[in-house]
Design an enzyme around this catalytic site. Structure first.
Site, PDB file in Angstrom:
ATOM      1  N   ASN A   1      -0.397  11.418  -6.429  1.00  0.00           N
ATOM      2  CA  ASN A   1      -0.659  10.288  -7.326  1.00  0.00           C
ATOM      3  C   ASN A   1      -0.963   9.029  -6.510  1.00  0.00           C
ATOM      4  O   ASN A   1      -0.273   8.750  -5.523  1.00  0.00           O
ATOM      5  CB  ASN A   1       0.614  10.054  -8.167  1.00  0.00           C
TER       6      ASN A   1
ATOM      7  N   GLU B   1       1.226   7.407  -3.534  1.00  0.00           N
ATOM      8  CA  GLU B   1       0.684   6.274  -2.766  1.00  0.00           C
ATOM      9  C   GLU B   1       0.808   6.433  -1.257  1.00  0.00           C
ATOM     10  O   GLU B   1       1.235   5.515  -0.561  1.00  0.00           O
ATOM     11  CB  GLU B   1       1.377   4.970  -3.215  1.00  0.00           C
TER      12      GLU B   1
ATOM     13  N   GLU C   1      -1.153   5.991 -15.066  1.00  0.00           N
ATOM     14  CA  GLU C   1      -0.464   4.702 -15.222  1.00  0.00           C
ATOM     15  C   GLU C   1      -1.408   3.633 -15.770  1.00  0.00           C
ATOM     16  O   GLU C   1      -1.382   2.476 -15.346  1.00  0.00           O
ATOM     17  CB  GLU C   1       0.109   4.231 -13.864  1.00  0.00           C
TER      18      GLU C   1
ATOM     19  N   ASP D   1      -3.302   0.662 -17.299  1.00  0.00           N
ATOM     20  CA  ASP D   1      -3.242  -0.622 -18.006  1.00  0.00           C
ATOM     21  C   ASP D   1      -4.499  -1.398 -17.637  1.00  0.00           C
ATOM     22  O   ASP D   1      -5.059  -1.223 -16.557  1.00  0.00           O
ATOM     23  CB  ASP D   1      -1.953  -1.436 -17.752  1.00  0.00           C
TER      24      ASP D   1
ATOM     25  N   HIS E   1      -4.501   1.156 -12.659  1.00  0.00           N
ATOM     26  CA  HIS E   1      -4.090  -0.203 -13.030  1.00  0.00           C
ATOM     27  C   HIS E   1      -5.317  -1.075 -12.775  1.00  0.00           C
ATOM     28  O   HIS E   1      -5.595  -1.456 -11.647  1.00  0.00           O
ATOM     29  CB  HIS E   1      -2.942  -0.682 -12.143  1.00  0.00           C
TER      30      HIS E   1
HETATM   31  O1  9MR Z   1       6.808  -0.611 -13.390  1.00  0.00           O
HETATM   32  C1  9MR Z   1       7.569  -0.453 -12.217  1.00  0.00           C
HETATM   33  C2  9MR Z   1       8.347  -1.724 -11.978  1.00  0.00           C
HETATM   34  O2  9MR Z   1       9.346  -1.887 -12.958  1.00  0.00           O
HETATM   35  C3  9MR Z   1       8.980  -1.689 -10.601  1.00  0.00           C
HETATM   36  O3  9MR Z   1       9.595  -2.942 -10.338  1.00  0.00           O
HETATM   37  C4  9MR Z   1       7.935  -1.388  -9.571  1.00  0.00           C
HETATM   38  C5  9MR Z   1       8.550  -1.334  -8.192  1.00  0.00           C
HETATM   39  O4  9MR Z   1       7.710  -0.774  -7.251  1.00  0.00           O
HETATM   40  O5  9MR Z   1       7.341  -0.136  -9.868  1.00  0.00           O
HETATM   41  C6  9MR Z   1       6.627  -0.190 -11.074  1.00  0.00           C
HETATM   42  O6  9MR Z   1       5.985   1.059 -11.262  1.00  0.00           O
HETATM   43  C7  9MR Z   1       4.983   1.397 -10.286  1.00  0.00           C
HETATM   44  C8  9MR Z   1       4.928   2.903 -10.190  1.00  0.00           C
HETATM   45  O7  9MR Z   1       6.192   3.429  -9.925  1.00  0.00           O
HETATM   46  C9  9MR Z   1       3.951   3.343  -9.110  1.00  0.00           C
HETATM   47  N1  9MR Z   1       2.648   2.768  -9.323  1.00  0.00           N
HETATM   48  C10 9MR Z   1       2.621   1.334  -9.524  1.00  0.00           C
HETATM   49  C11 9MR Z   1       3.570   0.965 -10.673  1.00  0.00           C
HETATM   50  C12 9MR Z   1       3.458  -0.489 -10.973  1.00  0.00           C
HETATM   51  O8  9MR Z   1       3.905  -1.219  -9.860  1.00  0.00           O
END
Ligand code: 9MR
Length: 501
Positions: A202, A157, A271, A273, A241
């Site tokens: 990513n 990101e 990732e 969903d 997402h």
């Molecule tokens: O699913 C993850 C969640 O439990 C955390 O609180 C969050 C914090 O930033 O990160 C989520 O995972 C993220 C991933 O690491 C990067 N892409 C977005 C995902 C969803 O937020």
């Protein structure tokens, strides 16, 4: 044709009522169908799994249906190095052991990300110090799981969200303190720590299309630059997402895969969903879930039809445990419902897999037989052949190939990227009283006439070597790009990354 060594069909047994005996058969799973096609389908291990606070069905489904795994939070910077130099690997080790015993491929997520960075890192304002921290983190974390984590999200990101896409500055200690070259360096160091690991960039919202000014277009431009410079990127991850209304996204992913294929780079869905608006949670009916299934299926169709796609990762297993409800205005985005019942999306994925015969699905992985060990051979991806028969008037060094090239790439700085337009003309190597100076393509060694000059590409491969007795060498036969120049004078060594233009 069975492409992977392990097919994990579920053996089911049914007792035939009244007959008093059982019959058993093999049932297809997402995993068995993906394995037959030389592909990976996976899902996160939720943080609840690591905390032993998840229902027993979770793991049963996870290891039966998936052959790839990634940690929801447990391999991120704040989890693996919460305090400077103190590494915490227990949870990640547990996942790696789980993957090993269930013959699953491991994704590592993520090395350089602006989020989930511990406070001690966020407070660093000195560029050289932060470069050293990033390098040390990558050396240790990638080194710890060398040969076990098949693929890393090296940078996550890093692109901003405005319409004029460039690197993210707001909230990113990496960009603010180091500049864009943190990305190049992270890839180089990750490759040095595990040369066999696949290395990804990513990001989210790159499934929105390749139109002018798009985030996806920016990614493709960077991939082109990285490949030209031999920065060891092998894959891009599209997080994906999305929402139920995002009907064009599967075709956008197809276009992105094709664009990346031009550079011999794999595209993974990392990732996925597909959520519904949160407010609609109580009104969802069969047609809504069918629509969700249709979108899941379209992603799987694209995934199987594009030869440079390798992993199909879902950001969760069950709607009972998903970041969507707590952190997004979305809900019910996964393929199992809150009671662990398979949704129509599950059946759609199975249908798509079955509609694409194994004989017609190409795998981006060189040899399916290597998959079980999780190690990928990245050497076949490199199409760049360097000309090492450089003509100049200096005496060629014919000694055996240098075995320490990786050390070259492990110096924390200074680091240059071609976007930074930096060359050694600006930097001076001051390790000794000898300096090097680049003017055009002539490299002068100031303070010594006898020197050995070696040039390596960003993967550590030697592209030039010469011994000079006149204090300079001509590098004009080397292609444009990023390199490391090493000058040896007696027992002293100077190194610089340079952009040759
Ligand atoms: O699913 C993850 C969640 O439990 C955390 O609180 C969050 C914090 O930033 O990160 C989520 O995972 C993220 C991933 O690491 C990067 N892409 C977005 C995902 C969803 O937020």
């Amino acid at each position: 044709m069975k492409k992977f060594g392990v097919a994990s069909k579920v053996i089911f047994c049914a007792t035939l009522v009244g007959l008093g005996f059982s019959v058993c058969g093999a049932q297809e799973t997402l995993r068995s169908l993906a394995e037959e096609r030389g592909r990976y389908i996976g899902a996160i291990l939720n943080s609840e799994w690591f905390n032993n606070s998840i229902e027993s069905q979770f793991e049963e489904i996870h290891k039966t249906q998936f052959n790839a795994v990634v940690a929801e939070n447990e391999m991120k910077f704040d989890a693996t190095e919460p305090n400077k130099g103190q590494f915490s690997y227990n949870k990640g080790d547990r996942m790696v052991a789980y993957a090993k015993s269930n013959k699953m491929r491991v994704r590592g997520h993520a090395l350089a990300w602006h989020s989930q960075v511990p406070g001690w890192v966020n407070n660093i304002r000195d560029k050289q110090q932060l470069l050293a921290v990033l390098k040390n983190h990558i050396d240790n974390v990638v080194g710890h799981w060398k040969g076990e984590v098949a693929e890393w999200d090296v940078v996550n990101e890093a692109i901003n969200d405005d319409n004029n896409h460039g690197w993210r500055s707001n909230g990113s200690v990496w960009f603010q303190t180091i500049g864009a070259e943190f990305l190049d360096s992270a890839f180089v160091w990750a490759h040095a720590a595990d040369p066999d690991a696949e290395l990804c960039y990513n990001d989210y919202a790159i499934e929105w299309g390749l139109g002018q000014g798009s985030k996806a277009g920016f990614v493709v431009d960077q991939v082109k630059r990285w490949k030209q410079n031999n920065i060891p990127i092998t894959c891009v991850g599209t997080q994906t997402h999305i929402e139920i209304s995002h009907e064009t996204t599967p075709q956008n992913v197809r276009a992105l895969a094709k664009a990346l294929a031009e550079y011999d780079v794999v595209l993974n869905i990392t990732e996925l969903d597909i959520g519904f608006p949160k407010g609609s949670a109580n009104n969802l009916g069969a047609s809504d879930y069918a629509k969700q299934g249709h979108l899941y299926r379209q992603f799987m169709d694209v995934f199987l039809e594009e030869p440079n796609m390798g992993e199909f990762m879902i950001w969760g297993v069950t709607d009972a445990h998903s970041w969507l409800d707590g952190q997004q205005g979305k809900t019910q985005g996964l393929i199992y419902d809150k009671q662990y019942k398979a949704k129509p999306a599950y059946d759609s994925l199975i249908a798509s897999l079955k509609a694409h015969p194994a004989s017609e699905v190409k795998s981006p992985y060189k040899s399916a037989a290597t998959q079980d060990t999780t190690a990928q051979d990245t050497t076949t991806r490199d199409t760049t052949v360097r000309d090492t028969t450089v003509k100049d008037t200096t005496v060629k060094d014919t000694t055996a190939q240098d075995t320490t090239t990786r050390d070259t790439l492990t110096t924390p700085g200074p680091v240059v990227s071609d976007t930074g337009n930096v060359s050694i003309r600006r930097g001076t190597a001051t390790l000794t009283d000898v300096r090097m100076n680049l003017v055009g393509r002539t490299l002068s060694i100031v303070g010594a006439s006898n020197a050995k000059v070696q040039v390596f590409d960003m993967r550590g491969r030697p592209v030039y070597s010469a011994v000079t007795s006149k204090g300079s060498v001509d590098l004009s036969a080397i292609s444009d790009g990023l390199y490391v120049v090493r000058v040896k004078v007696g027992s002293k060594t100077l190194e610089r990354r340079v952009a040759l233009r």
